[in-house]
Design an enzyme around this catalytic site. Structure first.
Site, PDB file in Angstrom:
ATOM      1  N   ARG A  34      47.777 -11.579   5.667  1.00 33.58           N
ATOM      2  CA  ARG A  34      48.977 -12.280   5.188  1.00 33.58           C
ATOM      3  C   ARG A  34      48.629 -13.378   4.179  1.00 33.58           C
ATOM      4  NH1 ARG A  34      52.490 -12.523  10.772  1.00 33.58           N
ATOM      5  NH2 ARG A  34      53.873 -10.772  10.280  1.00 33.58           N
ATOM      6  N   LYS A 207      56.676  -1.885  23.905  1.00 33.50           N
ATOM      7  CA  LYS A 207      57.910  -1.747  24.677  1.00 33.50           C
ATOM      8  C   LYS A 207      59.040  -1.080  23.905  1.00 33.50           C
ATOM      9  CE  LYS A 207      57.940  -6.119  25.065  1.00 33.50           C
ATOM     10  NZ  LYS A 207      58.421  -7.472  25.267  1.00 33.50           N
ATOM     11  N   GLY A 360      52.714  -6.631  11.264  1.00 30.83           N
ATOM     12  CA  GLY A 360      52.029  -7.292  12.366  1.00 30.83           C
ATOM     13  C   GLY A 360      50.837  -6.534  12.934  1.00 30.83           C
ATOM     14  N   GLY A 384      58.460  -7.434  12.722  1.00 34.55           N
ATOM     15  CA  GLY A 384      59.861  -7.594  13.097  1.00 34.55           C
ATOM     16  C   GLY A 384      60.791  -7.520  11.893  1.00 34.55           C
TER      17      GLY A 384
END
Ligand code: 3PG
Ligand code: MG
Length: 409
Positions: A34, A207, A360, A384
């Site tokens: 990043r 998840k 990420g 996200g």
């Protein structure tokens, strides 16, 4: 959206919101992707004589107030040091976010120089749900840029956050989107507006709760969904398979079943693992064996996809013209369980077409596993943020940058 070339920045203080949220091991940066991705905008602004004051967050500082958070960290110090190495110039880091120290660093910057304020999340107002609290911090940050100050939003990975420095601050200063934001958005548009087919999406990560919304939206556009990793165990369970002590979100089984039915109705092929690596526990040296999904031992937990699954995924990727991949498909941080994520990366890298690694963890995974940047069309800096874009949601930070109406003065 206006780019930085359309903003007059010479001799002015530019507050640059970047996403420099890098994974740390203690104070050592384990993936500086990043920071590197933020360089073009920084050097572009510097070459035009801007005085660049970078505002960024790191981690999720805990604590009731500024003092507790600042004491607990993490400080942006390692990031400032890495940025300074990459730029080949000193990058002073203020000891506070929008106080005396930040004002002093801002005032010390010569044309083309770069400084930073401390972790903006030390200020509880940054992430506050209260509009007035956020607005207060935004005003204090804007004041650092002084009269004639400018704002550049280049923190793509944080654009889905309705935070003071991302959402409220651009409304206070003439602003533009940085090169990274423009590049990321251009790629996401290619994924959403008429993708070349077959369009194959690979989703992994822990998840299903993080991914069900994007899956629902992708049923409109993707031809094939390959589901692996932690989230796949809930899908397998919903199909009637036993998964032993593997990661599970049992409360989501009804929703997962619905998604599977909806996919079948719309002719979207969903591909689930056919074999798994069953381990005795969550440890790098845990004993393990490959088992078919129909024979998973009750006392084991899955840590990776098995070889038959990897071959199946590779086959389902072979004819793809567009690929989006988000989320590792195994516990790649442990070398014994990295084969699945490595094989998916390998298969994606062989696709001739648009290949996007979303954000990420997956971005860190492909770099940790040694894949060169050029193996994919694009490695996104936003996990996200890319997912929420693909969910069809309006990202607050993007909306703020798109709003070209500049404040008076
Ligand atoms: C990220 O790492 O996903 C971005 O930097 C945003 O951070 P956050 O998830 O803590 O808001
Ligand atoms: Mg995140």
């Amino acid at each position: 959206m206006r780019g930085i070339d359309e903003l007059d920045v010479g001799g002015r203080t530019v507050l640059l919101r970047a996403d420099l949220n890098t994974p740390l091991d203690g104070s050592a940066i384990t993936d500086d992707g990043r920071i590197r991705a933020s360089l073009p905008t920084i050097t572009g602004l510097a070459s035009r004589g801007a005085r660049i004051l970078i505002c960024a967050h790191l981690g999720r500082p805990a604590g009731a107030d500024y003092a507790e958070r600042a004491a607990g960290g993490p400080s942006l110090q390692p990031v400032a040091e890495r940025l300074s190495e990459l730029l080949g110039a000193g990058v002073p880091l203020a000891a506070d976010v929008a106080g005396q120290a930040a004002a002093e660093v801002a005032a010390s910057l010569a044309d083309g120089a770069v400084g930073m304020v401390e972790n903006v999340r030390f200020e509880p107002a940054e992430t506050s749900k209260d509009d007035a609290e956020r607005a207060g911090l935004a005003r204090r940050l804007a004041a650092l840029a002084g009269p004639g100050g400018r704002y550049v939003g280049d923190g793509f990975g944080a654009l889905h956050r309705k935070h003071a420095s991302v959402y409220d601050l651009p409304a206070l200063l003439p602003h533009a989107a940085g090169d990274l934001v423009l590049a990321e958005v251009a790629v996401l548009r290619r994924l959403t507006e008429n993708p070349e087919r077959p369009y194959v999406v690979i989703l992994g990560g822990a998840k299903p709760s993080d991914k069900l919304a994007v899956i629902s939206n992708l049923l409109d556009s993707a031809d094939r969904l390959l589901i692996g990793g932690g989230m796949s165990y809930t899908f397998l369970k919903a199909q009637g398979y036993e998964v032993g002590r593997s990661l599970l979100e049992p409360h989501l089984i009804p929703q997962v079943s619905e998604v599977l039915e909806e996919a079948a109705k719309r002719g979207v092929e969903v591909v689930l693992p056919v074999d798994l690596v069953a381990a005795t526990g969550f440890a790098p040296d845990a004993g393990h064996e490959v088992v078919p999904v129909g024979a998973f031992p009750a006392d084991r937990e899955s840590m990776d996809m098995g070889p038959a699954t990897l071959a199946l995924f590779a086959e389902k990727l072979a004819d793809a013209k567009t690929v989006f991949w988000n989320g590792p498909v195994g516990v790649f941080e442990f070398p014994a369980f990295a084969a699945g994520t490595r094989a998916v990366a390998e298969a994606v890298s062989h696709v001739t077409g648009l290949t996007v690694v979303g954000g990420g963890d997956s971005a860190a995974a492909v770099r940790t596993l040694g894949f060169p940047e050029g193996a994919f069309t694009h490695i996104s800096t936003g996990g996200g943020a890319s997912l929420e874009y693909l969910e069809g949601r309006r990202l607050p930070g993007l909306a703020a940058l798109e709003d070209a109406g500049d404040p008076a003065g």
